[in-house]
Design a protein around this motif. Structure first.
Motif, short mmCIF file in Angstrom:
data_model
loop_
_atom_site.label_atom_id
_atom_site.label_comp_id
_atom_site.label_asym_id
_atom_site.label_seq_id
_atom_site.Cartn_x
_atom_site.Cartn_y
_atom_site.Cartn_z
N LEU A 98 0.83 -1.18 0.00
CA LEU A 98 0.00 0.00 0.00
C LEU A 98 0.88 1.25 0.00
CD1 LEU A 98 -2.84 1.25 0.23
CD2 LEU A 98 -2.56 1.14 2.71
N ILE A 99 0.63 2.14 -0.99
CA ILE A 99 1.34 3.42 -1.03
C ILE A 99 0.32 4.52 -1.24
CG2 ILE A 99 3.43 2.38 -2.01
CD1 ILE A 99 2.58 3.82 -4.68
N SER A 100 0.77 5.74 -1.17
CA SER A 100 -0.09 6.89 -1.42
C SER A 100 0.48 7.62 -2.63
CB SER A 100 -0.11 7.80 -0.20
OG SER A 100 -0.90 8.93 -0.47
N ILE A 101 -0.38 7.94 -3.60
CA ILE A 101 0.05 8.65 -4.80
C ILE A 101 -1.01 9.69 -5.13
CG2 ILE A 101 -0.98 6.87 -6.28
CD1 ILE A 101 1.19 7.45 -8.34
N ARG A 102 -0.58 10.87 -5.53
CA ARG A 102 -1.52 11.93 -5.89
C ARG A 102 -1.65 11.98 -7.40
NH1 ARG A 102 -2.62 15.70 -1.80
NH2 ARG A 102 -1.46 15.26 0.10
N LEU A 103 -2.88 11.85 -7.88
CA LEU A 103 -3.18 11.93 -9.30
C LEU A 103 -4.26 12.98 -9.51
CD1 LEU A 103 -3.42 8.09 -10.01
CD2 LEU A 103 -1.50 9.59 -10.53
#
Length: 93
Positions: free
Chosen positions: A59-64
């Motif tokens: 699980l990671i966090s990415i801003r799109l």
């Protein structure tokens, strides 16, 4: 005009109260086989659950941007898996 209709849930027809009230009689033990060391040696412990993945996901966090997310979501169920596959193919080796 819509009329509300009472829905009855099907009964499981459970005999749990009868089973819980049953007292085991000595004669019932005659039906059980005698456990041997050989029988116990054949036993296996089943931990259950899914097997461990060879390449587990993290699980990671990415801003799109919102438009990117909406375009991927519009492709239907499994869009996150498809996105991950596309990123895998595009990643430098």
């Amino acid at each position: 005009m819509t009329a509300s209709k009472r829905v009855s849930h099907p009964s499981l027809g459970s005999d749990l109260p009868k089973v819980a009230a049953h007292v085991i009689q000595p004669a019932e033990y005659d039906e059980l086989p005698e456990l041997t060391d050989e029988m116990l040696a054949q036993g296996k412990v089943n931990r259950g659950g899914r097997p461990r993945a060879m390449n587990p996901k993290r699980l990671i966090s990415i801003r799109l941007t919102e438009d990117v997310i909406q375009r991927w979501r519009a492709t239907g169920p499994g869009w996150q898996t498809r996105m991950a596959e596309k990123l895998t193919r595009a990643a430098p080796k």
